[in-house]
Design an enzyme around this catalytic site. Structure first.
Site, PDB file in Angstrom:
ATOM      1  N   GLU A 249      -2.579 -10.468  36.010  1.00 53.94           N
ATOM      2  CA  GLU A 249      -2.685  -9.302  36.907  1.00 53.94           C
ATOM      3  C   GLU A 249      -1.518  -8.399  36.542  1.00 53.94           C
ATOM      4  O   GLU A 249      -0.369  -8.688  36.881  1.00 53.94           O
ATOM      5  CB  GLU A 249      -2.568  -9.747  38.372  1.00 53.94           C
ATOM      6  CG  GLU A 249      -3.623 -10.748  38.809  1.00 53.94           C
ATOM      7  CD  GLU A 249      -4.962 -10.113  39.110  1.00 53.94           C
ATOM      8  OE1 GLU A 249      -5.049  -8.879  39.176  1.00 53.94           O
ATOM      9  OE2 GLU A 249      -5.937 -10.862  39.264  1.00 53.94           O
ATOM     10  N   CYS A 283       1.636  -2.114  41.917  1.00 53.80           N
ATOM     11  CA  CYS A 283       0.818  -2.053  40.697  1.00 53.80           C
ATOM     12  C   CYS A 283      -0.274  -1.000  40.840  1.00 53.80           C
ATOM     13  O   CYS A 283      -0.682  -0.383  39.865  1.00 53.80           O
ATOM     14  CB  CYS A 283       0.206  -3.411  40.422  1.00 53.80           C
ATOM     15  SG  CYS A 283      -0.724  -4.065  41.830  1.00 53.80           S
TER      16      CYS A 283
HETATM   17  P1  NAD Z   1       7.858  -8.923  34.582  1.00 53.52           P
HETATM   18  O1  NAD Z   1       6.722  -9.031  33.626  1.00 53.52           O
HETATM   19  O2  NAD Z   1       9.163  -8.444  34.069  1.00 53.52           O
HETATM   20  O3  NAD Z   1       8.162 -10.352  35.243  1.00 53.52           O
HETATM   21  C1  NAD Z   1       7.169 -11.076  35.952  1.00 53.52           C
HETATM   22  C2  NAD Z   1       7.570 -12.551  36.011  1.00 53.52           C
HETATM   23  O4  NAD Z   1       7.488 -13.110  34.694  1.00 53.52           O
HETATM   24  C3  NAD Z   1       9.002 -12.797  36.480  1.00 53.52           C
HETATM   25  O5  NAD Z   1       9.007 -13.914  37.338  1.00 53.52           O
HETATM   26  C4  NAD Z   1       9.731 -13.111  35.184  1.00 53.52           C
HETATM   27  O6  NAD Z   1      10.884 -13.907  35.338  1.00 53.52           O
HETATM   28  C5  NAD Z   1       8.667 -13.875  34.425  1.00 53.52           C
HETATM   29  N1  NAD Z   1       8.849 -13.919  32.971  1.00 53.52           N
HETATM   30  C6  NAD Z   1       9.600 -13.110  32.184  1.00 53.52           C
HETATM   31  N2  NAD Z   1       9.469 -13.478  30.886  1.00 53.52           N
HETATM   32  C7  NAD Z   1       8.630 -14.529  30.844  1.00 53.52           C
HETATM   33  C8  NAD Z   1       8.094 -15.332  29.801  1.00 53.52           C
HETATM   34  N3  NAD Z   1       8.406 -15.108  28.529  1.00 53.52           N
HETATM   35  N4  NAD Z   1       7.251 -16.324  30.125  1.00 53.52           N
HETATM   36  C9  NAD Z   1       6.905 -16.546  31.423  1.00 53.52           C
HETATM   37  N5  NAD Z   1       7.383 -15.829  32.465  1.00 53.52           N
HETATM   38  C10 NAD Z   1       8.231 -14.830  32.185  1.00 53.52           C
HETATM   39  O7  NAD Z   1       7.322  -8.042  35.767  1.00 53.52           O
HETATM   40  P2  NAD Z   1       8.137  -7.489  37.018  1.00 53.52           P
HETATM   41  O8  NAD Z   1       9.054  -6.418  36.546  1.00 53.52           O
HETATM   42  O9  NAD Z   1       8.699  -8.640  37.778  1.00 53.52           O
HETATM   43  O10 NAD Z   1       6.966  -6.872  37.905  1.00 53.52           O
HETATM   44  C11 NAD Z   1       6.517  -5.554  37.813  1.00 53.52           C
HETATM   45  C12 NAD Z   1       5.173  -5.497  37.128  1.00 53.52           C
HETATM   46  O11 NAD Z   1       4.225  -6.302  37.831  1.00 53.52           O
HETATM   47  C13 NAD Z   1       4.601  -4.093  37.110  1.00 53.52           C
HETATM   48  O12 NAD Z   1       4.088  -3.800  35.847  1.00 53.52           O
HETATM   49  C14 NAD Z   1       3.470  -4.174  38.130  1.00 53.52           C
HETATM   50  O13 NAD Z   1       2.447  -3.230  37.914  1.00 53.52           O
HETATM   51  C15 NAD Z   1       3.009  -5.578  37.951  1.00 53.52           C
HETATM   52  N6  NAD Z   1       2.255  -6.051  39.120  1.00 53.52           N
HETATM   53  C16 NAD Z   1       0.905  -6.213  39.000  1.00 53.52           C
HETATM   54  C17 NAD Z   1       0.140  -6.612  40.107  1.00 53.52           C
HETATM   55  C18 NAD Z   1      -1.362  -6.777  40.020  1.00 53.52           C
HETATM   56  O14 NAD Z   1      -1.956  -7.312  40.947  1.00 53.52           O
HETATM   57  N7  NAD Z   1      -2.009  -6.324  38.959  1.00 53.52           N
HETATM   58  C19 NAD Z   1       0.781  -6.850  41.321  1.00 53.52           C
HETATM   59  C20 NAD Z   1       2.165  -6.684  41.405  1.00 53.52           C
HETATM   60  C21 NAD Z   1       2.893  -6.283  40.293  1.00 53.52           C
END
Ligand code: NAD
Length: 517
Positions: A249, A283
């Protein structure tokens, strides 16, 4: 304000344990140090979760529901403490913590405790193939085991505890890796779950950085990831090593189209709320607006007037409209997108910079015009409190611009002509479309929510939102117990000839036209 105490579950090497600070982004004060759960500890956590799963999977749905309903009561009883925690680690407003996060958790528990049994009920199938008429075939949705949930920081309770509800109701254990910026709400959720009678280790939270998430991908049985497109691609690549089922997502660049016959007052209010709530860190925020030329001037004027009236600040009494942003890296993205737009000819009508009167990560609610698709503000996810508004010649041009994106999460169309809106919606390349509305489709837990293009793979909510946490098992049973079946050994010419004729009668259109309705 009461924040949860944070303790390490692994005491043996506690002095040596790595920790990371959690900072209140509105005040810039440190509010906790949280121990990192290292990859080898994730392996242990998953093993413990798998033990807990063994007894949880055997409970009837009503028993699981009873415990989750107790959790819902506890969430409501602890509302103030939960809001304090969410607000302290995200900087969002108290109203948003209540109306998005707590409301969502309650609604998800309500929906899945009522419907899980029906959605996951065994089904017996009628098989049309004559050869199999003597068989009984049943399909079952069975829990996968340990579901790993990797969550972002923008909704730290909703995306962790809330996201876990269908997985738990389906009979799985859950291990959550919260964002390193906002682990406290998830840890509080874990404590509330334990106090509500959820078996020990069935729902665990493993704070940490990317390596902790990677380990969860390696050891859990399935991954539900919510976050950025860039990390989503890494998650999918990592999951490929063990062919782990993964749902993604991801981000969005959600367009809002305002047509000339729209109710402009409602559209302007919708644009302001849809783009600025949660400081634009949703998002499915309205990230870009296309307004038909004849009403552009009037629409922009209304939006600007409403944005000027917003109250920004640190919320203590539910009387702030726009809170702080949650992380400085994201604020830097917003500054970069605004600067890029200005350099390419955009104009700021209100806002446009960090709020000089507030201590934390506050970016002023901003309206930009004279924007186009050469600018990052119209093409890359900004995830901040900015409303860029572009004029479109007509509806087809607005649609073309809306679909000119690598994202496809949500969108909205504003017009009094519902038929036109429905027909435009069918050509919109996004998983969700709102007509004369925005954002709230996320709270409709009965219907799927997910993205197309680079906004993701899979969806949450509805029947499929719990079935995705299961594998489908098909069980075929012989009913007659004959010595052997006619298609088993030894093969014979006679049987093959018979089958060949039967195939023609059954499937050749010369015959099917005669005998089939
Ligand atoms: P991010 O991708 O930086 O991090 C998300 C999670 O992934 C964190 O817990 C992070 O520690 C973890 N992570 C980082 N590197 C990883 C790896 N290599 N392997 C596994 N896990 C890892 O995202 P963010 O900055 O925390 O969140 C913002 C983003 O989330 C925005 O792009 C937003 O649009 C999206 N978002 C989408 C939805 C949806 O329903 N589509 C909902 C909420 C947020």
């Amino acid at each position: 304000m009461s924040l949860p105490a944070v303790e390490s579950e692994q005491p043996s090497a506690s002095q040596l344990k790595r920790t990371f600070p959690v900072v209140n982004p509105a005040t810039l004060e440190k509010i906790a140090d949280v121990p990192v759960v290292e990859p080898d500890e994730v392996k242990i956590a998953v093993a413990k979760a798998r033990d807990a799963f063994e007894s949880w999977r055997g409970l009837p749905f009503q028993e699981r529901a009873k415990i989750l309903l107790a959790l819902r009561n506890r969430v409501l009883d602890q509302e103030d403490a939960i809001i304090d925690t969410i607000v302290a680690e995200t900087g969002k407003t108290r109203s948003e913590a209540l109306s998005a996060e707590i409301l969502y958790v309650c609604a998800a528990i309500d929906y899945y405790t009522k419907n899980a049994e029906e959605f996951l009920r065994d089904r017996v199938h009628r098989i049309s193939l004559v050869l199999l008429k003597t068989k009984r075939v049943r399909t079952s949705h069975l829990p996968r085991g340990v579901v790993g949930i990797i969550a972002p920081w923008n909704f730290p309770l909703l995306m962790t505890l809330g996201e876990s509800i269908p997985a738990l109701m389906a009979g799985n254990a859950v291990v959550v890796k919260p964002s390193e910026y906002t682990p406290l709400s998830a840890l509080l959720g874990q404590r509330l779950a334990e106090q509500s009678g959820l078996p020990k280790n069935l729902f665990q939270v493993v704070p940490g950085f990317g390596e902790t998430g990677e380990a969860l991908i390696d050891y859990a049985d399935q991954i539900a990831f919510t976050g950025s497109v860039a990390t989503g691609k890494k998650v999918m690549a990592r999951a490929a090593n063990t062919l782990k089922p993964v749902t993604l997502e991801l981000g969005g660049k959600d367009p809002m189209i305002v047509l000339r016959d729209a109710n402009l007052e409602r559209a302007a209010n919708g644009a302001v709320w849809g783009a600025l709530s949660n400081s634009g860190q949703i998002c499915m925020s309205v990230e870009r607006v296309y307004v038909e030329e004849p009403v552009a001037e009037a629409f922009i004027a209304r939006v600007v007037e409403k944005v000027k009236d917003l109250r920004q600040g640190i919320d203590t009494h539910f009387d702030v409209d726009v809170g702080s942003m949650t992380m400085s890296r994201q604020l830097a993205v917003v500054e970069d997108h605004v600067a890029d737009a200005i350099a390419k000819g955009a104009r700021i009508l209100v806002g446009g910079k960090r709020n000089p009167d507030l201590p934390g990560l506050f970016f002023e609610p901003t309206v930009l015009v004279d924007v186009d698709h050469s600018m990052k503000i119209m093409t890359e996810e900004t995830f901040g409190p900015v409303i860029p508004i572009m004029r479109a010649k007509d509806a087809p041009e607005a649609m073309r611009l809306a679909n000119d994106s690598r994202y496809g999460l949500n969108s909205s169309i504003w017009t009094r002509d519902k038929d036109k809106a429905r027909s435009l919606a069918r050509r919109m390349e996004s998983g969700g479309v709102c007509i004369n509305d925005c954002l709230v489709n996320y709270l409709a837990t009965e219907v799927p929510f997910g993205g197309v293009k680079e906004s993701g793979i899979g969806f949450r909510h509805g029947e499929g939102g719990i079935q995705k946490y299961c594998f489908v098992q098909t069980v075929l049973e012989d009913r007659l117990g004959l010595r052997r079946e006619i298609n088993w050994y030894p093969y014979s010419r006679k049987f093959s000839k018979l089958l060949s004729r039967a195939l023609k009668v059954l499937y050749h259109s010369r015959w099917t036209r005669k005998f089939r309705p």
